[in-house]
Design an enzyme around this catalytic site. Structure first.
Site, PDB file in Angstrom:
ATOM      1  CD  GLU A 128      99.870  79.419  77.064  1.00  0.00           C
ATOM      2  OE1 GLU A 128     100.802  80.119  77.498  1.00  0.00           O
ATOM      3  OE2 GLU A 128      99.223  78.630  77.787  1.00  0.00           O
ATOM      4  CD  GLU A 179      93.898  77.074  88.405  1.00  0.00           C
ATOM      5  OE1 GLU A 179      94.932  76.622  87.911  1.00  0.00           O
ATOM      6  OE2 GLU A 179      92.948  76.348  88.775  1.00  0.00           O
ATOM      7  CG  HIS A 224      98.405  77.330  86.641  1.00  0.00           C
ATOM      8  ND1 HIS A 224      97.428  76.746  85.894  1.00  0.00           N
ATOM      9  CD2 HIS A 224      99.454  77.525  85.825  1.00  0.00           C
ATOM     10  CE1 HIS A 224      97.865  76.587  84.666  1.00  0.00           C
ATOM     11  NE2 HIS A 224      99.092  77.045  84.587  1.00  0.00           N
ATOM     12  CE  LYS A 246      99.423  74.171  81.556  1.00  0.00           C
ATOM     13  NZ  LYS A 246      99.404  75.208  80.507  1.00  0.00           N
ATOM     14  NE  ARG A 276     109.681  77.980  84.323  1.00  0.00           N
ATOM     15  CZ  ARG A 276     108.385  78.062  84.066  1.00  0.00           C
ATOM     16  NH1 ARG A 276     107.906  77.558  82.942  1.00  0.00           N
ATOM     17  NH2 ARG A 276     107.548  78.641  84.913  1.00  0.00           N
ATOM     18  CB  SER A 328     103.316  83.814  79.853  1.00  0.00           C
ATOM     19  OG  SER A 328     103.648  82.458  79.864  1.00  0.00           O
ATOM     20  CD  GLN A 384     107.172  81.440  80.757  1.00  0.00           C
ATOM     21  OE1 GLN A 384     107.345  82.471  80.114  1.00  0.00           O
ATOM     22  NE2 GLN A 384     106.040  80.773  80.741  1.00  0.00           N
TER      23      GLN A 384
HETATM   24  O1  LIG Z   1     100.267  76.864  82.177  1.00  0.00           O
HETATM   25  C1  LIG Z   1     101.170  77.498  81.726  1.00  0.00           C
HETATM   26  C2  LIG Z   1     102.510  77.372  82.237  1.00  0.00           C
HETATM   27  C3  LIG Z   1     103.012  78.691  82.737  1.00  0.00           C
HETATM   28  O2  LIG Z   1     102.269  79.062  83.859  1.00  0.00           O
HETATM   29  C4  LIG Z   1     104.484  78.536  83.173  1.00  0.00           C
HETATM   30  O3  LIG Z   1     104.723  78.459  84.372  1.00  0.00           O
HETATM   31  O4  LIG Z   1     105.353  78.498  82.310  1.00  0.00           O
HETATM   32  C5  LIG Z   1     102.881  79.718  81.620  1.00  0.00           C
HETATM   33  C6  LIG Z   1     101.469  79.845  81.102  1.00  0.00           C
HETATM   34  O5  LIG Z   1     101.424  80.736  79.992  1.00  0.00           O
HETATM   35  C7  LIG Z   1     100.944  78.516  80.677  1.00  0.00           C
HETATM   36  O6  LIG Z   1      99.576  78.613  80.356  1.00  0.00           O
END
Ligand SMILES: O=C1C[C@@](O)(C(=O)O)C[C@@H](O)[C@@H]1O
Length: 267
Positions: free
Chosen positions: A44, A84, A157, A184, A226, A245, A249
């Site tokens: 991405e 967002e 988001h 998403k 995740r 990001s 994560q």
């Molecule tokens: O939409 C998403 C998911 C995200 O927000 C995450 O929570 O991992 C990370 C972002 O880079 C991506 O565009």
């Protein structure tokens, strides 16, 4: 299932996506070189971090370089707006113009579109006024035009909270109705129950929907969401290499091990 190059999104193991969040061209290409050495299914590019994101000609030049460096690895381009959780603000007309240029360039496989950029929840979830209907129709047409060239991920988001189940469901239905290929949703939990709710919601929706779905509960307590995609129905998971990001994560190599382990137990 959605096929992007060799990557089947929505079947088997969740696919790993890692983001490039650098601010200048040289560092963007350097980050891509590092990502290529990892087992990352999708890369991405978060253009909202790019200093020149306001100039689409510069974006396209960088994109060209990036595409060359990726040797066919699927590329998702995302402009995450400040509202967002992204790092730049952008007017809707400029947002659409930028994404149009990117889609038409033929250099990317997937584009992220924020479905609620111009709408409040109330406008779309309740009875829609003729004006809202027209604006939503316009969004659908734009998405359809993007889909002629790329796979469209429709996102929502919420960095403040995890909405109630009814709102999650409405929002997902609205994203689906917009005509995107892959909905998403990334939401912030206040507690572990919120994480469970998101995972339960994902399980129920993934069984009903005929499209792959991507969800995540952000922050440390949401990390479990995740890695549990294969069990509960989220088709892609976002991992980190260095800088995250989004909060919560997990590093991509750890992610890979965990996804493999779960996958083996599912055979
Ligand atoms: O939409 C998403 C998911 C995200 O927000 C995450 O929570 O991992 C990370 C972002 O880079 C991506 O565009």
């Amino acid at each position: 299932m959605v096929q992007v190059g060799d990557v089947s999104i929505g079947s088997g193991k969740p696919k790993i996506c890692a983001s490039i969040t650098e601010t200048d061209r040289k560092s963007i290409i350097a980050a891509a070189d590092i990502l290529l050495q990892k087992r990352v299914d999708i890369i991405e590019w978060r253009i909202d971090y790019y200093r020149e994101a306001g100039h689409w000609d510069m974006v396209l030049e960088t994109l060209q370089r990036l595409k060359m460096s990726l040797y066919g690895r699927p590329l998702l381009v995302t402009f995450r707006t400040k509202e967002e959780g992204g790092s730049q603000e952008i007017e809707t007309a400029a947002y659409r113009e930028l994404l149009d240029h990117i889609a038409q360039s033929g250099l990317v496989d997937m584009i992220d579109v924020e479905i609620f950029k111009d709408f409040t929840y109330e406008e779309l979830a309740g009875d829609r006024t003729p004006e809202v209907k027209e604006r939503f129709e316009n969004l659908k047409q734009w998405i359809e035009s993007l889909r002629q060239r790329v796979v469209v991920v429709g996102s929502y988001h919420n960095f403040d909270r995890t909405p109630e189940d009814a709102e999650l469901k409405d929002r997902l239905q609205i994203i689906d109705e917009s005509g995107v290929d892959i909905p998403k949703m990334a939401v912030m939990p206040a507690n572990r129950l919120d994480v469970m709710r998101l995972m339960m919601f994902t399980l129920q929706m993934a069984e009903q929907m005929d499209k792959p779905l991507i969800t995540m509960s952000m922050s440390r307590i949401g990390s479990i969401s995740r890695i549990s995609g294969e069990a509960f129905g989220s088709a892609v998971t976002f991992g980190s290499i260095g800088q995250e990001s989004a909060p919560g994560q997990l590093p991509v190599n750890k992610l890979e091990e965990m996804l493999d382990m779960i996958h083996q137990n599912y055979q």
